[in-house]
Scaffold this active site. Structure first.
Site, PDB file in Angstrom:
ATOM      1  N   SER A 258       0.835  -1.201   0.000  1.00 44.64           N
ATOM      2  CA  SER A 258       0.000   0.000   0.000  1.00 44.64           C
ATOM      3  C   SER A 258       0.873   1.254   0.000  1.00 44.64           C
ATOM      4  O   SER A 258       1.623   1.492  -0.939  1.00 44.64           O
ATOM      5  CB  SER A 258      -0.963  -0.050   1.191  1.00 44.64           C
ATOM      6  OG  SER A 258      -1.927   0.968   1.112  1.00 44.64           O
TER       7      SER A 258
ATOM      8  N   ASP B 154      -9.462  -2.773  -5.979  1.00 41.55           N
ATOM      9  CA  ASP B 154      -8.911  -2.079  -4.814  1.00 41.55           C
ATOM     10  C   ASP B 154      -9.727  -0.832  -4.468  1.00 41.55           C
ATOM     11  O   ASP B 154      -9.940   0.032  -5.323  1.00 41.55           O
ATOM     12  CB  ASP B 154      -7.458  -1.687  -5.094  1.00 41.55           C
ATOM     13  CG  ASP B 154      -6.651  -1.442  -3.833  1.00 41.55           C
ATOM     14  OD1 ASP B 154      -7.214  -0.902  -2.861  1.00 41.55           O
ATOM     15  OD2 ASP B 154      -5.461  -1.784  -3.826  1.00 41.55           O
TER      16      ASP B 154
ATOM     17  N   HIS C  19      -7.201  -5.534  -0.986  1.00 40.30           N
ATOM     18  CA  HIS C  19      -6.022  -4.699  -0.773  1.00 40.30           C
ATOM     19  C   HIS C  19      -4.982  -5.360   0.134  1.00 40.30           C
ATOM     20  O   HIS C  19      -3.791  -5.068   0.034  1.00 40.30           O
ATOM     21  CB  HIS C  19      -6.475  -3.361  -0.169  1.00 40.30           C
ATOM     22  CG  HIS C  19      -5.404  -2.345  -0.032  1.00 40.30           C
ATOM     23  ND1 HIS C  19      -4.852  -1.681  -1.107  1.00 40.30           N
ATOM     24  CD2 HIS C  19      -4.761  -1.868   1.068  1.00 40.30           C
ATOM     25  CE1 HIS C  19      -3.932  -0.833  -0.689  1.00 40.30           C
ATOM     26  NE2 HIS C  19      -3.855  -0.928   0.626  1.00 40.30           N
TER      27      HIS C  19
END
Length: 418
Positions: A140, A367, A395
């Site tokens: 991320s 996502d 995610h």
């Protein structure tokens, strides 16, 4: 001291780094990292893989065994679980440690973006590895940091793995939220399709909050918009299930249950990571003010009085700094940060286009947090990137896939899946 857990030996490290890397002789802070290695290979000269956690404001994982992606990485690497500056056991960033005027607090906080994290990482790499480059796994926001690393110090990198974290190189905060609000709506629709009774549960709770004053265990007033922010979890693999069971146990004897109120407080309180809220929009800022972009772009369908009531996603709003106890001390600094137009660039498009460090990236098609379209545009603009687009995982795929996502990415760089 080294601690032995099932399949992994853990050793703590503490590094002293400048608060401001432009002033190396000035104030210093500590950055904590935990080394993880297969106990049977402790004495071997293994390549290093440094884990760049999501966030901003997230600490590195605290392993209890060699499982998941870590277990796969330990087959071939020595892993460094880095608590990025201000997180975990690194010098903490809280209302008690960040003092002074609002302007002084804002100036301090601005030193905790990806550019400073990369500078920290390079000091740590040279201390641990000398001149040898290492590999990174960026989850991320850790992928955003990876792009900054490739822009500023590619000589320190041998290979990079990115999971759900290819940021738009030129995307402003407004660009990001204009794309992610529809994604949040899609996740909300899927959630209600899976748990149709929960739309009524949310409405019942919201109606109750409009009629009666309800306090969370820490004394914060529970408002409808804070209730909506529980939707931040919906982009994770277990998010829909988590929210469903929280709502399922919301009532006891006609009143909101203590368990429900505690869960809302913990999920929305930012007690352990105020940095996430204070700096969230600034991770997209390059040469322009963000101006509370998520608030400015809030679609009417997400308004707290809209029907049906929709959960919101990974957005930070100005009201949070009034209504959430852990964030109130940062209100003035957050306003200054939101209005700041002098942010330096985080990415160098020219240098990235000429990149020679191999990068393998998992792009999650559905996502909720990082737009797939922006990610693929970045994959096309950065040299030597191989992207794997998948809707098999949410995610947090690298965390829940039992090592499969990392194995696929390592194989892509090794040429197995190329």
């Amino acid at each position: 001291m080294t601690v032995l857990l099932p399949g992994v030996a853990l050793t703590d490290h503490v590094f002293t780094v400048p608060l401001d890397h432009a002033d190396p002789d000035g104030t210093t802070i500590e950055v904590f990292a935990r080394e993880a290695v297969d106990p049977a290979r402790q004495g071997e000269d293994l390549p290093w893989l440094v884990f760049l956690q999501g966030g901003p404001g997230g600490k590195s994982p605290r392993p209890t065994e060699a499982a998941g992606w870590l277990g796969h990485a330990l087959k071939t690497h020595r892993v460094l679980l880095l608590d990025q500056r201000g997180t975990g056991r690194s010098t903490p960033l809280t209302a008690k440690t960040v003092t002074g005027t609002d302007a002084e607090r804002a100036a301090h906080l601005k030193r905790f973006r990806a550019d400073s994290i990369v500078a920290d990482a390079e000091l740590i790499r040279r201390e641990l590895c000398g001149d040898r480059p290492w590999e990174t796994l960026g989850q991320s926001y850790g992928g955003f940091i990876t792009l900054t690393y490739l822009s500023r110090a590619p000589e320190g990198l041998k290979a990079c793995y990115v999971t759900g974290g290819l940021a738009g190189l030129d995307a402003t905060a407004a660009d990001v939220y204009s794309r992610t609000y529809p994604r949040v709506r899609a996740k909300a629709d899927r959630y209600f399709a899976r748990h149709p009774a929960d739309a009524g549960r949310l409405k019942e709770i919201a109606d109750h909050l409009r009629r009666e004053k309800v306090l969370l265990p820490d004394g914060d007033l529970l408002t409808v918009r804070r209730l909506q922010s529980m939707g931040m979890c919906l982009g994770m693999s277990d998010g829909a299930g988590y929210l469903h069971w929280v709502l399922d146990e919301a009532w006891t004897g006609g009143k909101l249950s203590d368990l429900f109120l505690y869960e809302v407080m913990m999920a929305t309180g930012f007690v352990g990571n105020p940095l996430y809220a204070v700096l969230h929009e600034s991770i997209y800022a390059q040469g322009a003010a963000t101006g509370w972009a998520a608030h400015r772009l809030l679609p009417g369908e997400f308004h707290e009085d809209a029907e049906p009531l929709l959960p919101t996603g990974e957005m930070i709003y100005p009201w949070m700094f009034d209504e959430i106890a852990a964030l109130r001390p940062f209100k003035g600094a957050a306003e200054i940060i939101a209005a700041d137009s002098g942010w330096p660039d985080l990415y160098d498009p020219v240098r990235l286009a000429a990149n020679r460090v191999p990068v393998a990236a998992a792009v999650y098609y559905d996502d909720m947090y990082v737009d797939e379209g922006l990610s693929m545009e970045t994959a096309r603009r950065v040299g030597n990137v191989r992207a794997w687009v998948t809707n098999e995982w949410e995610h947090d795929g690298v965390r829940v896939s039992d090592g499969k996502v990392l194995a696929r990415l390592m194989g892509m760089i090794d040429g197995v899946h190329g």
